[in-house]
Design a protein around this motif. Sequence first.
Motif, mmCIF file in Angstrom:
data_model
loop_
_atom_site.group_PDB
_atom_site.id
_atom_site.type_symbol
_atom_site.label_atom_id
_atom_site.label_comp_id
_atom_site.label_asym_id
_atom_site.label_seq_id
_atom_site.Cartn_x
_atom_site.Cartn_y
_atom_site.Cartn_z
ATOM 1 N N THR A 50 0.832 -1.208 0.000
ATOM 2 C CA THR A 50 0.000 0.000 0.000
ATOM 3 C C THR A 50 0.864 1.254 0.000
ATOM 4 O OG1 THR A 50 -1.836 -1.105 1.120
ATOM 5 C CG2 THR A 50 -1.741 1.290 1.301
ATOM 6 N N ASN A 51 1.846 1.304 0.893
ATOM 7 C CA ASN A 51 2.731 2.483 0.949
ATOM 8 C C ASN A 51 3.491 2.680 -0.358
ATOM 9 O OD1 ASN A 51 1.942 3.003 3.520
ATOM 10 N ND2 ASN A 51 3.767 2.180 4.513
ATOM 11 N N LEU B 137 1.105 4.257 -2.650
ATOM 12 C CA LEU B 137 0.665 5.577 -2.175
ATOM 13 C C LEU B 137 1.720 6.653 -2.433
ATOM 14 C CD1 LEU B 137 -1.102 4.958 1.284
ATOM 15 C CD2 LEU B 137 -2.108 6.043 -0.740
ATOM 16 N N THR C 59 -10.759 7.587 -4.890
ATOM 17 C CA THR C 59 -9.542 8.067 -4.218
ATOM 18 C C THR C 59 -8.388 7.103 -4.479
ATOM 19 O OG1 THR C 59 -9.907 6.867 -2.144
ATOM 20 C CG2 THR C 59 -10.995 9.018 -2.382
ATOM 21 N N ASP D 92 -6.485 5.692 -2.237
ATOM 22 C CA ASP D 92 -6.615 4.575 -1.287
ATOM 23 C C ASP D 92 -7.611 3.537 -1.784
ATOM 24 O OD1 ASP D 92 -4.975 5.064 1.177
ATOM 25 O OD2 ASP D 92 -6.034 6.970 1.099
ATOM 26 N N GLU D 93 -8.751 4.001 -2.303
ATOM 27 C CA GLU D 93 -9.787 3.076 -2.795
ATOM 28 C C GLU D 93 -9.279 2.280 -3.989
ATOM 29 O OE1 GLU D 93 -13.764 5.645 -1.480
ATOM 30 O OE2 GLU D 93 -12.976 5.793 -3.532
ATOM 31 N N ILE E 114 -6.147 1.476 -4.639
ATOM 32 C CA ILE E 114 -5.155 0.504 -4.157
ATOM 33 C C ILE E 114 -5.871 -0.686 -3.500
ATOM 34 C CG2 ILE E 114 -3.275 0.124 -2.510
ATOM 35 C CD1 ILE E 114 -2.518 3.123 -3.017
ATOM 36 N N ASN E 115 -6.907 -0.395 -2.701
ATOM 37 C CA ASN E 115 -7.682 -1.474 -2.075
ATOM 38 C C ASN E 115 -8.342 -2.355 -3.129
ATOM 39 O OD1 ASN E 115 -7.090 -0.812 0.579
ATOM 40 N ND2 ASN E 115 -8.823 0.573 0.786
#
Length: 614
Positions: A285-286, A289, A323, A325-326, A328-329
């Motif tokens: 994730t990082n 990001l 977004t 984050d969304e 990546i999820n």
Amino acid sequence: MKLEKILDRLGSLEKNSFIKIIDNIISKNPKNGKEIEKLLSSSDKGLKSVDNQNISTIFNLTSNEFRKYIECEFQEITSQLDILIDIIIKDGNCIMKQDWFSRLYDTEIKNLKNRIKALNADFENDKSELSEKRKRDYKIYKACLHTAYYNDVENNRDSKVSSDELSIILTLSRQLGLSQEEVKLINYSILPIKKIEIQEVIKGLKNIGVIFYSNKENTIYVADEMVRVLRKIREKEVAEKFYRRTLKLLREPIINQIAKDHNIDRKLDYSQKIEGIIKEGVSFTNLLLTDIYKTGSTLTEKKKALNELCEKGLEIKNLRGSTLDEKINSLIEHFDAVEKDEKVGISLDGFDKLLAELNQALPKLNKQIKDQFELQDEFVLKAEFLLAYNIKPRDILDLITKSDLTFFLKENGIRQRGENILNILEHYKDVENLYLENYMNVGYRNLNLLKENGIIVKESELGIKFEELTKVIFKGLGFDVDEKFKNQLNTNKDMIDILLNLGNNEVIIVECKTSKERGYNKFSTVSRQLKSYQNLALKNDLRIVKILLVAPEFSDDFVTDCEMDTEMNLSLVTALTLTNIFDAFKISKYQEFPHVLFRDILINEERILKALSK
């Protein structure tokens, strides 16, 4: 290997620790308690008497509670759980002989000790490649962990990190951007590593339910479902193979920057740096990001770059989420779904052919795959062997260099325009066998699953396709699927699907039905149809040995109506049963399937498989 298959291989004593832990979780009213109760209601003797398929289902329903239970075990720092779990969740380590596991454990301890020495030297060396900022991050984390562990000694208690302290330490490591491997190195620089006897290691892991150990085979098994739970505990969001697939799409300057940030030697070659990043446990994730973008990139630019990475590189269209984050999820969920999917993407025969031709064109590949996945066998390029380790065709192709892939394409006359790996997978798809592997999905008219598994077909064609596949299966069972004779019999009104000619004017009539709905229940309609076929055959002086109706499944009412019918010698066979009979027949001594075994109303699969195995 799936949990159910592992449980099938083990004795009750070898499953005991795992069953006790799940039983204990059930006794504490887990979140999915009602669903679990339904699965247990048919048994008065608890989880021990439940079949392995339902035990597997119950584990999935209790996976969140199981994860919390294992996380509590981490408070005992001397357990080396982080080291051991990192070994057993690595791609290729789900099945291991004891001596092989012992060797991996010894190697890991030795490597850790060497790296701890190097890290301590970097702390003292002003000229080391570690930046002052990174040294500061390491020192902050190390000081906090030291206090959390040794403050018990000052209070005359056994040294340990409490759950509250552990949650703070984990938060600190995330905020400092430390990888799992960096955390591990600092942890064991405070607490010296003591090598544990391998039997004690196995016993410990078995007692907490994360592995199974077969005494008879001297083999450790880690279920695919367990690997996913343990990976979440270690905060590794995706399997190594998917992480590698993503990293290989990045330019070398970006890989170098990630390596620099996490103290990985930038003098290594491109592939070695990628393996180093994976082994470090750098957060996926990082990475997506912040780490893969140019310095100063805006949020809009990051979203665009991530979309391009997914669409052009990973071939994932329309990544969900607005977004970063969304998105990546969504990517993590996509990889999770791909990993859970048992389908290979190409047929088993196609996979074997691909491996054979890869081995011929690239003689070093066998050793490369063996080393990459730390496999014990000498020759590993076998489809069934690799699939037991959840290693699929795409995972193999991802490891081959661009130049070797280009050479392989030319050597085997494979189309070179477009994406190399997708061209290779398409070349070895072996459509008939791929359809057979999706026989149930065709029967259920499940277009979405068929598409996901590489089959593009119109819904209007599914009925005909189910019939064609059923013919292939009966031919494979040694029957004479007599198309010419069937066409002579058929009229404009009565159209038999499949006619099996047994000779001497004896036939078996086969009718095929697809259904989107669960539980085929249209007996009155199909019985009129079958009776007209029966009359057609009798008019032509044929003896009908059996009428078979093949469908994905049948409702209880349908089976009851069939039992009450006195006019037809009708048997019902589900698509799954027919598939399993076909698989068993292929390894049996029979040249032709003994049709006398078709004597139940609803064909008893277990009885037939037992008869074929004799």
